[in-house]
Design a protein around this motif. Structure first.
Motif, PDB file in Angstrom:
ATOM      1  N   GLY A 144       0.816  -1.219   0.000  1.00 23.73           N
ATOM      2  CA  GLY A 144       0.000   0.000   0.000  1.00 23.73           C
ATOM      3  C   GLY A 144       0.847   1.264   0.000  1.00 23.73           C
ATOM      4  N   MET A 174       2.360   1.693  -3.457  1.00 23.30           N
ATOM      5  CA  MET A 174       1.337   2.233  -4.367  1.00 23.30           C
ATOM      6  C   MET A 174       1.130   3.729  -4.132  1.00 23.30           C
ATOM      7  N   TYR A 175       1.141   4.121  -2.854  1.00 24.22           N
ATOM      8  CA  TYR A 175       0.971   5.538  -2.492  1.00 24.22           C
ATOM      9  C   TYR A 175       2.077   6.384  -3.115  1.00 24.22           C
ATOM     10  N   ALA A 196      -4.642   2.935  -1.923  1.00 22.51           N
ATOM     11  CA  ALA A 196      -3.384   2.651  -1.218  1.00 22.51           C
ATOM     12  C   ALA A 196      -3.547   2.807   0.286  1.00 22.51           C
ATOM     13  N   THR A 239      -3.193   0.036   3.243  1.00 20.50           N
ATOM     14  CA  THR A 239      -2.328   0.193   4.416  1.00 20.50           C
ATOM     15  C   THR A 239      -3.139   0.102   5.707  1.00 20.50           C
TER      16      THR A 239
END
Length: 399
Positions: free
Chosen positions: A89, A92-93, A105, A109
């Motif tokens: 996550g 991806m962020y 994302a 997380t």
């Protein structure tokens, strides 16, 4: 063979706590790049607020389900998957180019983050005896505060060095590596009778839930955590800086030092209170004392219409943080008074109380600020009420 006498348990302790530090840091790190996100993605402050809170909503909502799953299938698998999910996550962020990617994302997380505390409590409770656990759960609480500390100046320096995308990418990769390392430590290495699936207890989940929801002890622990966590995370994490700037005319940097004072208190309080409780051989006495201290601290804010003098304000923030460190005694009580087959579910239930208050308090405080001229003064009634709920809870505990 006794796994509670194995030297390998210290390897497990260190690896699990290191993972917790990194995951705690990524919870609050996005707050450092609010202005950059608004510029890069052309979004409003409302969108950023929703982006910030969505992870906590996911975290809070998953505490009970995570407790149930951990009790049923053991904590190892979920902790490993949680660390990797949080890492993915965060990666991806760092790579996101659209708003919906950022939201997805943070949800990811949040799901990963929801695994850490309940499973950490279960793992430590299986590898350490009751007296050791009471001390070490305080150290674990301290590492959470250390993670928040890492998400201030150190992570800011990393952002300056690598840019915000590079900093979050690095954090995500580190978390994925933590998950892989935990797999070798928790699953591949130990040949101990700590089987992933709970082979002892086969009661239906619905029966367990009914018993916990009708348990005075479980509700007492829910209230204890509700009373401590909301005031600390909800006010210190959301409104402390605006309070310092608006009421005392401090600069943003000067006001942010208030958070640092509270954080130092929490870093000292968590291990020290766990040690005191372990030395005394009791939990309720110290826990009751620090709940009373918290109520007195929030009451003090209501004695001064224009805010306490600065020489008193700083000690108040330190003491509130120190007393917050006693929240680890919630889980020491779970370890002591509930069977191991139910401790994940009860820990999740208690932790839900804490983070529910952390979600509610900033919102309630904001409503009061919008509707009253002396908004901050009346706003302090909210953490006071929350802390009184905690005091009621600790009085209901049966040790």
């Amino acid at each position: 063979m006794g796994i509670q006498n194995s030297k390998f348990r210290w390897v497990i302790f260190a690896s699990v706590l290191f993972t917790y530090v990194v995951m705690s840091a990524q919870r609050t790190a996005p707050g450092l790049i609010t202005d950059q996100l608004m510029t890069d993605f052309q979004v409003t402050a409302t969108t950023i607020g929703l982006l910030t809170s969505i992870q906590f909503f996911v975290y809070t909502g998953l505490q009970m389900p995570m407790g149930i799953l951990a009790d049923r299938y053991g904590p190892n698998f979920f902790l490993i998957i949680g660390a990797i999910l949080t890492g993915v996550g965060t990666i991806m962020y760092s790579l996101g180019t659209y708003e919906f990617v950022l939201f997805f994302a943070r949800i990811l997380t949040g799901i990963g983050d929801a695994t850490i505390w309940v499973n950490l409590v279960l793992i430590l409770s299986k590898w350490f005896n009751e007296k050791e656990f009471t001390r070490l759960i305080g150290v674990a609480g301290m590492t959470g505060s250390l993670g928040f500390l890492m998400a201030t100046v150190p992570f800011s320096a990393l952002i300056v060095l690598l840019g915000w995308r590079g900093a979050f990418l690095s954090g995500g990769i580190l978390l994925c590596l933590c998950g892989i390392f935990l797999y070798f430590v928790l699953v591949k290495k130990p040949n101990h009778p700590m089987i992933e699936k709970n082979e002892v207890h086969r009661e239906k989940t619905s029966v367990l839930l009914r018993r916990i929801f009708s348990s005075r002890q479980a509700w007492a622990l829910f209230l204890c955590h509700f009373g401590l966590v909301g005031g600390y995370l909800g006010f210190i994490g959301s409104w402390a800086v605006p309070y310092g700037m608006d009421v005392y005319g401090l600069t943003r940097l000067g006001a942010s030092q208030l958070i640092m004072y509270s954080l130092i208190g929490a870093l000292l309080g968590a291990p020290l209170i766990g040690w005191i409780s372990s030395r005394l051989g009791m939990i309720k006495g110290p826990y009751l004392f620090f709940h009373m201290v918290t109520v007195l601290c929030w009451s003090t804010f209501l004695l001064f219409r224009e805010g306490p003098p600065l020489f008193l304000l700083i000690p108040l923030f330190i003491i509130i943080g120190f007393a917050f460190g006693s929240n680890s005694l919630t889980f020491a009580t779970v370890r002591k008074t509930f069977p191991i087959s139910e401790s994940g579910m009860v820990s999740g239930f208690a932790n839900t109380g804490g983070f529910l208050s952390a979600v509610l308090l900033p919102a309630f405080f904001g409503i009061v600020l919008d509707h009253f001229t002396s908004g901050y003064y009346f706003g302090f009634i909210i953490p006071l009420i929350f802390s009184i709920a905690g005091l009621i809870g600790v009085n209901l505990i049966k040790e």
